[in-house]
Design an enzyme around this catalytic site. Structure first.
Site, PDB file in Angstrom:
ATOM      1  N   THR A  46       0.827  -1.214   0.000  1.00  0.00           N
ATOM      2  CA  THR A  46       0.000   0.000   0.000  1.00  0.00           C
ATOM      3  C   THR A  46       0.857   1.259   0.000  1.00  0.00           C
ATOM      4  OG1 THR A  46      -0.165  -0.412   2.362  1.00  0.00           O
ATOM      5  CG2 THR A  46      -2.113  -0.901   1.057  1.00  0.00           C
ATOM      6  N   SER A  78      32.741  -4.652   5.555  1.00  0.00           N
ATOM      7  CA  SER A  78      31.604  -5.439   6.045  1.00  0.00           C
ATOM      8  C   SER A  78      32.117  -6.570   6.934  1.00  0.00           C
ATOM      9  CB  SER A  78      30.831  -6.028   4.860  1.00  0.00           C
ATOM     10  OG  SER A  78      30.066  -7.135   5.296  1.00  0.00           O
ATOM     11  N   GLY A 150      18.165 -12.408   4.017  1.00  0.00           N
ATOM     12  CA  GLY A 150      17.121 -12.718   3.030  1.00  0.00           C
ATOM     13  C   GLY A 150      15.738 -12.961   3.596  1.00  0.00           C
ATOM     14  N   SER A 156      18.485  -4.046   4.039  1.00  0.00           N
ATOM     15  CA  SER A 156      19.030  -3.035   3.124  1.00  0.00           C
ATOM     16  C   SER A 156      18.564  -1.637   3.527  1.00  0.00           C
ATOM     17  CB  SER A 156      18.659  -3.340   1.677  1.00  0.00           C
ATOM     18  OG  SER A 156      17.283  -3.543   1.541  1.00  0.00           O
ATOM     19  N   ASP A 200       9.872   0.817   4.490  1.00  0.00           N
ATOM     20  CA  ASP A 200      10.976   0.182   5.214  1.00  0.00           C
ATOM     21  C   ASP A 200      11.925   1.220   5.803  1.00  0.00           C
ATOM     22  OD1 ASP A 200       9.739  -1.975   4.109  1.00  0.00           O
ATOM     23  OD2 ASP A 200      11.322  -2.427   2.663  1.00  0.00           O
TER      24      ASP A 200
HETATM   25  C1  GLA Z   1       9.031  -4.145   0.288  1.00  0.00           C
HETATM   26  C2  GLA Z   1       9.215  -2.668  -0.081  1.00  0.00           C
HETATM   27  C3  GLA Z   1       8.237  -1.768   0.688  1.00  0.00           C
HETATM   28  C4  GLA Z   1       6.806  -2.274   0.574  1.00  0.00           C
HETATM   29  C5  GLA Z   1       6.735  -3.771   0.849  1.00  0.00           C
HETATM   30  C6  GLA Z   1       5.369  -4.335   0.583  1.00  0.00           C
HETATM   31  O1  GLA Z   1       9.398  -4.350   1.619  1.00  0.00           O
HETATM   32  O2  GLA Z   1      10.539  -2.269   0.185  1.00  0.00           O
HETATM   33  O3  GLA Z   1       8.349  -0.446   0.248  1.00  0.00           O
HETATM   34  O4  GLA Z   1       6.258  -1.958  -0.659  1.00  0.00           O
HETATM   35  O5  GLA Z   1       7.677  -4.525   0.095  1.00  0.00           O
HETATM   36  O6  GLA Z   1       4.443  -3.793   1.454  1.00  0.00           O
END
Ligand code: GLA
Length: 421
Positions: A46, A78, A150, A156, A200
């Site tokens: 969304t 790293s 992962g 990230s 994120d």
């Molecule tokens: C990934 C993307 C986010 C979001 C989700 C799905 O994590 O980085 O921006 O779109 O998928 O909700």
């Protein structure tokens, strides 16, 4: 395919490991920044449709140690990859490996931000200072973290936010946290090439202990919602798969949603309505989709109906949380999974298996796939007393059906990006 960013490492105390590596490599004392991964309770896909999301920062994070250099070199180390990358401030180009690009992409965006006259909240004097110092003066970084590899927990984004925050501190740039989020997202969009939304990076930067964040991705207004469930734990079941179409399918879903918006906008305006009213799926109703999209493109219709329903589901879900009705909230998580699997088609066999296994268990209040899809984790709200039994049962069944050893993380909700020493 979005490669795994971190190898599992056996480091128990990242800040002190970073400190000693820094001394060994650069003979310097670093500033250390912590930036967490995220979960998302409801509101998937969304964010780039200008809807709402409900993420939280977690107790797993990336730690960055940083210090200024005398010359214009950039040295990145790293811990988890045990790998080094070196460049200079006038050579911010893709590294050919993945992990340095999350850092270099942010450096590029910081420099661009300083040159952009249109951004707000930063004075010209600051800009000149930013540009002069950040463009000419290099720095050292050592970093690592315990965000599982992962697993779709946004390692990230955590690395990007840690870098943006670190550069802001180190060079005294005075950039707001919101702009640091946008810089981090732009780094991922433009340098790494993943057209992710803002969720994120926002969650990593703005997380608050024991709170969810209800973010309006259109206005960027946000409210913190208390989330300190006494009787329920948040468990993540990691499928340990990441199917290779993850990032191409993600970008394709974005395009399909844009196509839906275009169809509604054009056809509505043919009927005499205002064109400018429809900017994103946020401005679209189920009825619009039925009238203007379904007859033209069934797949686009399915994608868009999921999003429009998901935005509403989140808003009602927040009311459930306010009323302490976790059962009602949990049911919505199952509905979200159903939509992500059947209409949005971003689930996979392994995620569906994990959700199916807990669907009828009275100790699981809600479960669904989390994040972009095609692998990663399911998020589960599980009654305290059932955690051990359930984990054992699901692990065994998953192994039997897929041949893969599932991983389980119990997560707590923590603060966002900050300096820790
Ligand atoms: C990934 C993307 C986010 C979001 C989700 C799905 O994590 O980085 O921006 O779109 O998928 O909700």
């Amino acid at each position: 395919m979005k490669k795994r960013l971190y190898m599992p490492a056996e480091i128990s105390d990242y800040p002190s490991t970073i400190r000693s590596k820094f001394r060994e490599l650069f003979n310097q004392e670093p500033v250390i920044i912590r930036s967490p991964g995220r979960i998302n309770l409801i509101g998937e896909h969304t964010d780039y449709n200008m809807g709402f999301v409900l993420p939280a920062a977690i107790d797993k994070a990336i730690y960055i140690g940083i210090q200024i250099r005398e010359d214009n070199e950039i040295h990145l180390h790293s811990l988890d990859y045990n790998d080094h990358h070196t460049t200079t401030t006038d050579q911010i180009v893709r590294s050919g490996k993945l992990w340095p690009d999350y850092i270099l992409g942010v450096v590029e965006q910081v420099l661009r931000f300083a040159q952009d006259d249109s951004n707000s909240g930063i004075t010209n004097a600051t800009k000149q200072h930013v540009f002069a110092s950040a463009a000419k003066q290099g720095f050292n970084i050592v970093f690592g973290g315990d965000i599982p590899p992962g697993a779709g927990l946004s390692s990230s984004a955590a690395l990007e936010c840690a870098t943006a925050y670190a550069l802001n501190e180190l060079f005294g740039l005075g950039v707001s946290k919101m702009d640091l989020v946008k810089i981090s997202q732009a780094a991922e969009n433009e340098f790494v090439g993943m057209k992710c939304g803002i969720m994120d990076q926002f969650a990593s930067m703005f997380g608050k202990q024991n709170h969810l964040i209800r973010l309006d991705c259109q206005s960027l207004e946000y409210t913190y919602i208390p989330f300190n469930l006494k009787a329920v734990k948040v468990l993540l079941f990691d499928t340990r798969v990441k199917h290779s179409l993850a990032s191409s399918a993600y970008n394709e879903r974005r395009e399909q949603c844009e196509e839906g918006v275009r169809l509604v906008r054009e056809r509505k305006s043919e009927g005499g309505s205002q064109k400018s009213e429809v900017r994103s799926l946020r401005d679209v109703t189920e009825e619009d989709l039925l009238s203007y999209v379904k007859p033209v493109n069934e797949v686009v219709y399915n994608r868009c109906t999921f999003i429009v329903a998901e935005i509403q589901r989140l808003l009602v879900g927040c009311k459930d949380l306010e009323n302490n009705d976790i059962e009602a909230f949990g049911k919505k998580m199952f509905e979200t999974h159903d939509g992500l699997s059947k209409l949005y088609e971003v689930s996979c066999k392994e995620l569906d298996i994990l959700v199916d296994m807990v669907k009828d268990d009275p100790n699981v209040l809600g479960a669904r796939m989390m994040g972009g899809g095609f692998g990663g984790c399911t998020i589960n709200l599980v009654k305290n007393e059932a955690v051990e039994r359930l984990t054992k049962k699901v692990s065994e069944m998953y192994k039997k059906e897929t041949g893969v050893e599932m991983l389980v993380y119990e997560v707590g909700v923590e603060n966002g990006t900050q300096i820790i020493s």
